[in-house]
Motif scaffolding. Structure first.
Motif, mmCIF file in Angstrom:
data_model
loop_
_atom_site.group_PDB
_atom_site.id
_atom_site.type_symbol
_atom_site.label_atom_id
_atom_site.label_comp_id
_atom_site.label_asym_id
_atom_site.label_seq_id
_atom_site.Cartn_x
_atom_site.Cartn_y
_atom_site.Cartn_z
ATOM 1 N N ILE A 15 0.976 -1.154 -0.118
ATOM 2 C CA ILE A 15 -0.050 0.121 -0.101
ATOM 3 C C ILE A 15 0.774 1.366 0.001
ATOM 4 O O ILE A 15 0.747 2.216 -0.905
ATOM 5 N N ARG A 16 2.059 1.392 0.769
ATOM 6 C CA ARG A 16 2.762 2.430 0.963
ATOM 7 C C ARG A 16 3.513 2.735 -0.404
ATOM 8 O O ARG A 16 3.593 3.708 -0.783
ATOM 9 N N ARG A 17 3.942 1.459 -0.894
ATOM 10 C CA ARG A 17 4.433 1.684 -2.437
ATOM 11 C C ARG A 17 3.585 2.165 -3.442
ATOM 12 O O ARG A 17 3.911 3.175 -4.116
ATOM 13 N N GLU A 18 2.375 1.940 -3.437
ATOM 14 C CA GLU A 18 1.454 2.387 -4.332
ATOM 15 C C GLU A 18 0.977 3.920 -4.045
ATOM 16 O O GLU A 18 0.880 4.628 -4.944
ATOM 17 N N LEU A 19 0.882 3.973 -2.848
ATOM 18 C CA LEU A 19 0.726 5.651 -2.337
ATOM 19 C C LEU A 19 1.787 6.266 -2.952
ATOM 20 O O LEU A 19 1.656 7.383 -3.454
ATOM 21 N N ALA A 26 -1.755 8.773 3.033
ATOM 22 C CA ALA A 26 -2.851 7.991 3.560
ATOM 23 C C ALA A 26 -4.047 8.634 3.762
ATOM 24 O O ALA A 26 -5.064 8.248 3.603
ATOM 25 N N TYR A 27 -3.764 10.217 4.059
ATOM 26 C CA TYR A 27 -5.132 10.935 4.102
ATOM 27 C C TYR A 27 -5.877 10.734 2.926
ATOM 28 O O TYR A 27 -7.098 10.680 2.668
ATOM 29 N N LYS A 28 -5.432 11.167 1.703
ATOM 30 C CA LYS A 28 -6.109 11.037 0.334
ATOM 31 C C LYS A 28 -6.507 9.491 0.259
ATOM 32 O O LYS A 28 -7.827 9.711 -0.332
ATOM 33 N N LEU A 29 -6.032 8.587 0.494
ATOM 34 C CA LEU A 29 -6.474 7.218 0.284
ATOM 35 C C LEU A 29 -7.578 7.280 1.194
ATOM 36 O O LEU A 29 -8.608 6.656 0.721
ATOM 37 N N SER A 30 -7.828 7.469 2.495
ATOM 38 C CA SER A 30 -8.827 7.696 3.294
ATOM 39 C C SER A 30 -10.112 8.300 2.858
ATOM 40 O O SER A 30 -11.070 7.903 2.738
ATOM 41 N N LYS A 31 -9.751 9.391 2.116
ATOM 42 C CA LYS A 31 -10.840 10.206 1.595
ATOM 43 C C LYS A 31 -11.326 9.686 0.400
ATOM 44 O O LYS A 31 -12.520 9.598 0.278
ATOM 45 N N SER A 36 -11.683 5.102 7.359
ATOM 46 C CA SER A 36 -11.054 5.945 8.392
ATOM 47 C C SER A 36 -9.641 6.092 8.619
ATOM 48 O O SER A 36 -8.870 5.159 8.211
ATOM 49 N N GLN A 37 -9.104 7.358 8.658
ATOM 50 C CA GLN A 37 -7.619 7.597 8.876
ATOM 51 C C GLN A 37 -7.025 6.693 9.757
ATOM 52 O O GLN A 37 -5.970 6.100 9.807
ATOM 53 N N MET A 38 -7.836 6.459 10.914
ATOM 54 C CA MET A 38 -7.339 5.566 12.121
ATOM 55 C C MET A 38 -7.363 3.933 11.650
ATOM 56 O O MET A 38 -6.143 3.482 11.836
ATOM 57 N N THR A 39 -8.093 3.568 11.022
ATOM 58 C CA THR A 39 -8.095 2.260 10.590
ATOM 59 C C THR A 39 -7.003 2.064 9.311
ATOM 60 O O THR A 39 -6.166 1.144 9.325
ATOM 61 N N LEU A 40 -6.760 3.012 8.634
ATOM 62 C CA LEU A 40 -5.581 3.107 7.417
ATOM 63 C C LEU A 40 -4.442 2.862 8.350
ATOM 64 O O LEU A 40 -3.473 2.317 7.877
ATOM 65 N N SER A 41 -4.306 3.972 9.426
ATOM 66 C CA SER A 41 -2.977 3.892 9.995
ATOM 67 C C SER A 41 -2.835 2.700 10.717
ATOM 68 O O SER A 41 -1.438 2.282 10.800
ATOM 69 N N ALA A 59 -8.424 -1.974 -2.298
ATOM 70 C CA ALA A 59 -7.849 -2.588 -3.525
ATOM 71 C C ALA A 59 -8.686 -2.025 -4.606
ATOM 72 O O ALA A 59 -8.055 -1.386 -5.694
ATOM 73 N N ASP A 60 -10.144 -1.570 -4.713
ATOM 74 C CA ASP A 60 -10.745 -0.839 -5.408
ATOM 75 C C ASP A 60 -10.497 0.401 -5.744
ATOM 76 O O ASP A 60 -10.215 0.965 -6.828
ATOM 77 N N THR A 61 -10.308 1.042 -4.676
ATOM 78 C CA THR A 61 -9.619 2.579 -4.574
ATOM 79 C C THR A 61 -8.484 2.563 -5.465
ATOM 80 O O THR A 61 -7.945 3.754 -6.192
ATOM 81 N N LEU A 62 -7.376 1.656 -5.133
ATOM 82 C CA LEU A 62 -6.280 1.653 -5.438
ATOM 83 C C LEU A 62 -6.141 1.002 -7.240
ATOM 84 O O LEU A 62 -5.127 0.866 -7.908
#
Length: 86
Positions: A15-19, A26-31, A36-41, A59-62
């Motif tokens: 995920i980090r590599r894709e971001l 991570a904030y953009k992925l959250s939005k 939620s940002q907490m869950t992604l964190s 996965a769908d978002t990315l």
């Protein structure tokens, strides 16, 4: 040999590599994903392993296919139950 712990670490690293590739935070992925940002964190730190529905959302978002992650997770869990590594 890949342990189940290493298999779980694959998701945060990927995920980090894709971001990084997308130039997203991570904030953009959250939005974008509605996760939620907490869950992604917690996912990115390896503290939380997402269930299938949440993984599908990310996965769908990315725009990812889930086949490889599902296979690695399934195999690592199967081997762990048997007391084996692969």
């Amino acid at each position: 040999v890949v342990t189940s712990e290493q298999a779980r670490e694959t998701l945060p690293v990927s995920i980090r590599r894709e971001l990084d590739r997308l130039g997203w935070s991570a904030y953009k992925l959250s939005k974008e994903s509605g996760v939620s940002q907490m869950t992604l964190s917690n996912i990115l730190s390896g503290k939380h392993e997402p269930k299938a529905a949440l993984l599908r959302t990310i996965a769908d978002t990315l725009e990812w296919e889930l086949t490889a992650f599902a296979y690695v997770q399934k195999k690592s869990e199967e081997f762990e139950r048997r007391g084996l590594t692969y």
